[in-house]
Write a protein that holds these residues in place. Structure first.
Motif, PDB file in Angstrom:
ATOM      1  N   ALA A 115      36.626  -6.551  -3.860  1.00 37.94           N
ATOM      2  CA  ALA A 115      37.215  -6.006  -5.287  1.00 37.94           C
ATOM      3  C   ALA A 115      35.883  -5.430  -5.984  1.00 37.94           C
ATOM      4  N   MET A 116      34.828  -6.337  -5.942  1.00 38.30           N
ATOM      5  CA  MET A 116      33.729  -6.012  -6.691  1.00 38.30           C
ATOM      6  C   MET A 116      32.924  -4.356  -6.124  1.00 38.30           C
ATOM      7  N   VAL A 117      33.022  -4.508  -4.794  1.00 39.14           N
ATOM      8  CA  VAL A 117      32.567  -3.311  -4.125  1.00 39.14           C
ATOM      9  C   VAL A 117      33.340  -1.825  -4.667  1.00 39.14           C
ATOM     10  N   ALA A 118      34.796  -2.276  -4.708  1.00 40.71           N
ATOM     11  CA  ALA A 118      35.703  -1.230  -5.091  1.00 40.71           C
ATOM     12  C   ALA A 118      35.455  -0.867  -6.724  1.00 40.71           C
ATOM     13  N   ILE A 119      35.298  -1.861  -7.580  1.00 35.90           N
ATOM     14  CA  ILE A 119      35.071  -1.684  -8.822  1.00 35.90           C
ATOM     15  C   ILE A 119      33.810  -0.607  -9.092  1.00 35.90           C
ATOM     16  N   ILE A 120      32.696  -1.101  -8.283  1.00 38.89           N
ATOM     17  CA  ILE A 120      31.573  -0.217  -8.454  1.00 38.89           C
ATOM     18  C   ILE A 120      31.740   1.295  -7.922  1.00 38.89           C
ATOM     19  N   SER A 121      32.673   1.446  -6.639  1.00 36.01           N
ATOM     20  CA  SER A 121      32.849   2.569  -6.407  1.00 36.01           C
ATOM     21  C   SER A 121      33.751   3.338  -7.286  1.00 36.01           C
ATOM     22  N   ALA A 122      34.696   2.773  -7.937  1.00 37.30           N
ATOM     23  CA  ALA A 122      35.458   3.297  -8.852  1.00 37.30           C
ATOM     24  C   ALA A 122      34.913   4.044 -10.047  1.00 37.30           C
ATOM     25  N   PHE A 123      34.055   3.010 -10.586  1.00 34.39           N
ATOM     26  CA  PHE A 123      33.289   3.617 -11.851  1.00 34.39           C
ATOM     27  C   PHE A 123      32.425   4.687 -11.434  1.00 34.39           C
ATOM     28  N   TYR A 124      31.783   4.858 -10.342  1.00 35.15           N
ATOM     29  CA  TYR A 124      30.936   5.996  -9.786  1.00 35.15           C
ATOM     30  C   TYR A 124      31.972   6.938  -9.630  1.00 35.15           C
ATOM     31  N   ARG A 125      33.179   6.944  -9.130  1.00 38.21           N
ATOM     32  CA  ARG A 125      33.903   7.891  -9.109  1.00 38.21           C
ATOM     33  C   ARG A 125      34.475   8.565 -10.120  1.00 38.21           C
ATOM     34  N   VAL A 126      34.790   7.620 -11.379  1.00 41.71           N
ATOM     35  CA  VAL A 126      35.123   8.010 -12.549  1.00 41.71           C
ATOM     36  C   VAL A 126      34.172   8.935 -13.283  1.00 41.71           C
ATOM     37  N   GLY A 127      32.797   8.552 -13.031  1.00 38.25           N
ATOM     38  CA  GLY A 127      31.834   9.529 -13.509  1.00 38.25           C
ATOM     39  C   GLY A 127      31.784  10.763 -13.057  1.00 38.25           C
ATOM     40  N   VAL A 128      32.036  10.674 -11.699  1.00 39.27           N
ATOM     41  CA  VAL A 128      31.914  11.960 -10.761  1.00 39.27           C
ATOM     42  C   VAL A 128      33.005  12.886 -11.249  1.00 39.27           C
ATOM     43  N   ILE A 129      34.308  12.454 -11.502  1.00 34.60           N
ATOM     44  CA  ILE A 129      35.258  13.153 -11.833  1.00 34.60           C
ATOM     45  C   ILE A 129      35.177  13.747 -13.234  1.00 34.60           C
ATOM     46  N   GLY A 130      34.417  13.128 -14.134  1.00 37.44           N
ATOM     47  CA  GLY A 130      34.282  13.428 -15.383  1.00 37.44           C
ATOM     48  C   GLY A 130      33.217  14.503 -15.400  1.00 37.44           C
TER      49      GLY A 130
END
Lengths: 473, 43
Positions: free
Chosen positions: A322-337
């Motif tokens: 879950a922690m790896v997924a959270i870090i990945s998701a956070f980066y992904r949100v930045g990239v989508i932005g």
């Protein structure tokens, strides 16, 4: 814009100082002499990042790091490469022997401390300034190179069949899986298993076997560049270094400029986010939030019919993933932005192009989380090398050396952690800003795209400091 | 239901770690809105 920044900074500081520091009383005793509450460091770090962002936008107006400039300073003697390889092989053989033949008590045997401190943590600490030193000492590379050399001497050029082409779509995924598995062993397995000397020795042998088979199939360099988990992991940090060992020569380059050249093969983003996520979970699993969630998760699995130990393992595995997924998701949100800024760059492309900006953050997390481990537990190597098998020997006369816990205080460690996180994230901002300038035609669009990376950096900094402060309570 | 509030002193500081992220998002959102409005008025 600068005036607004000053007003914002003053507002943040004023609001922060208006809040009482009650919770800091729960911190470690040594950290009670901090002049301000721990959470205020997160606010201060955010102000530093915003100020860096503004300074970059105003002063760093063209790409400066995209082109690798390095100059050779030393021709490395061939014998040194051979010697380092021999040392690596000897160390590996000795560690496996110590794990199998030595005491099976973790604190008496050199193997657990060697694997988790000098190997896993200290090599990255060295690599980020001295370059990829592990490659020279890599025992599996040394054995494979010797085998190739010996086969060539005995049978000529046709002695070995040509290696297969390394599958492009596999990329760095094997390295990511290997690092995730090692982190699972370190963070999920119960202490009796994760630091059992013979278990670690057998895992080392299995790892060596996989590496040798991989190199024999796909060639030494293609395999090491993509699929040797530790080689790729240490090599990532080495890309930040001002020293570059290549083709028998030592080059000097600007710090950070090496990581800009990171080839974003498949699995690269996953590998870097795994590096950050696993380190984060190590701290998070010691904090109050996790210790309040974990029992409920464990009970749920016990109710499903699992044993108590299996339930703990499953709960921690879920937490790690879950922690790896959270870090990945956070980066992904930045990239989508970033992708929303325009100029036709889609999220997948930007994710790859900005993956290198996460490497200094991974290093910052590593230094912040493991500085005290290296500083304290690293000292155990002084007495363990004198009695490596735990049989009561004293080869070097240092078996009686004790760990000095007083050389750095808890407050000192906290300052190192904060400094590491701030410096690492500022480096991430610099790399992202430089990449954006080279990618976007309009400098204003480049700056606007970096609003999102600023949020990602501030988020990662706050998360890191929160985890560290929670772990110390 | 009252348990979390009884222990508010133990976790409220966690929220303070989130505050810089929120402040930066709000500030950058405002900057973006102003920039877009400026572009629209200029065109």
């Amino acid at each position: 814009m600068r005036r607004r920044l000053i007003v914002l900074g003053a507002g943040l500081a004023g609001a922060a100082l208006a809040v009482p520091a009650t919770a800091s009383a729960h911190g470690l005793v040594g950290k009670q002499d901090l002049p301000i509450p721990e959470w205020l460091f997160a606010w201060g770090a955010a102000v530093v990042l915003v100020a860096s962002f503004v300074a970059l936008a105003a002063l760093w107006t063209s790409p400066r790091l995209q082109e690798l400039r390095e100059r050779p300073v030393w021709r490395v003697p061939r014998i040194l490469d051979v010697l380092c390889g021999l040392i690596g092989v000897a160390a590996f053989v000795f560690i496996v022997y110590a794990g199998l033949a030595g005491s099976q008590t973790a604190l008496e045997n050199i193997v657990p401390t060697f694997v988790y401190v000098p190997f896993w943590v200290a090599i990255p600490f060295i690599s980020f300034w001295a370059g990829d030193v592990f490659r020279a000492f890599n025992p599996w590379r040394a054995v494979a190179r010797f085998a190739a050399w010996a086969a060539g001497r005995m049978g000529g050029a046709s002695a070995l069949p040509a290696p297969l082409e390394y599958p492009r779509r596999l990329g760095r995924w094997p390295a990511m899986v290997g690092i995730l598995f090692f982190a699972w062993v370190e963070l999920v397995l119960p202490p009796g298993q994760r630091d059992d000397p013979s278990t670690l020795a057998i895992m080392g042998l299995a790892y060596a076997a996989v590496q040798l088979v991989g190199m024999s199939l796909y060639g030494i360099d293609p395999w090491l560049r993509n699929a040797d988990p530790f080689g790729v992991y240490f090599g990532m940090f080495a890309r930040l270094a001002p020293l570059h060992w290549k083709d028998g020569r030592l080059f000097v380059r600007r710090p950070l400029s090496g990581v800009v050249q990171l080839e974003t093969r498949p699995g690269t983003v996953a590998l870097v986010t795994t590096m950050i996520g696993t380190t984060s979970f190590d701290g998070f699993s010691q904090g109050k939030v996790w210790t309040s969630i974990a029992p409920h998760l464990q009970q749920w699995f016990i109710d499903l019919g699992f044993t108590a130990q299996t339930s703990v393992d499953i709960a921690f595995t879920i937490g790690l993933l879950a922690m790896v997924a959270i870090i990945s998701a956070f980066y992904r949100v930045g990239v989508i932005g970033m992708a929303s800024v325009g100029e036709g760059h889609d999220a997948a492309e930007l994710s790859r192009r900005f993956a290198h900006t996460l490497v200094p953050i991974a290093l910052a997390y590593l230094v912040a989380h493991y500085f005290s481990l290296v500083g304290y537990q690293g000292q155990a190597m002084f007495y363990l090398v004198s009695d490596p098998l735990g049989h009561g020997t004293d080869y070097l006369g240092t078996a009686g050396v004790a760990i000095d816990y007083g050389w750095v205080s808890a407050t000192g460690i906290w300052y190192v952690q904060v400094a590491a996180l701030v410096i690492g994230h500022v480096c991430g901002l610099v790399l992202a800003h430089d990449r954006a300038l080279s990618l976007y035609r309009d400098p204003r669009a480049a700056t606007r795209s970096q609003y999102w990376m600023l949020v990602v950096m501030v988020g990662f900094t706050s998360l890191g400091l929160w985890i560290l402060s929670a772990a110390s309570q | 239901m009252s348990v979390p509030f009884a222990h508010i002193g133990h976790w409220w500081t966690s929220i303070l770690y989130l505050a810089p992220v929120v402040v930066v998002i709000v500030w950058l959102g405002f900057q973006s809105w102003r920039a877009k409005r400026h572009d629209r008025d200029g065109s």
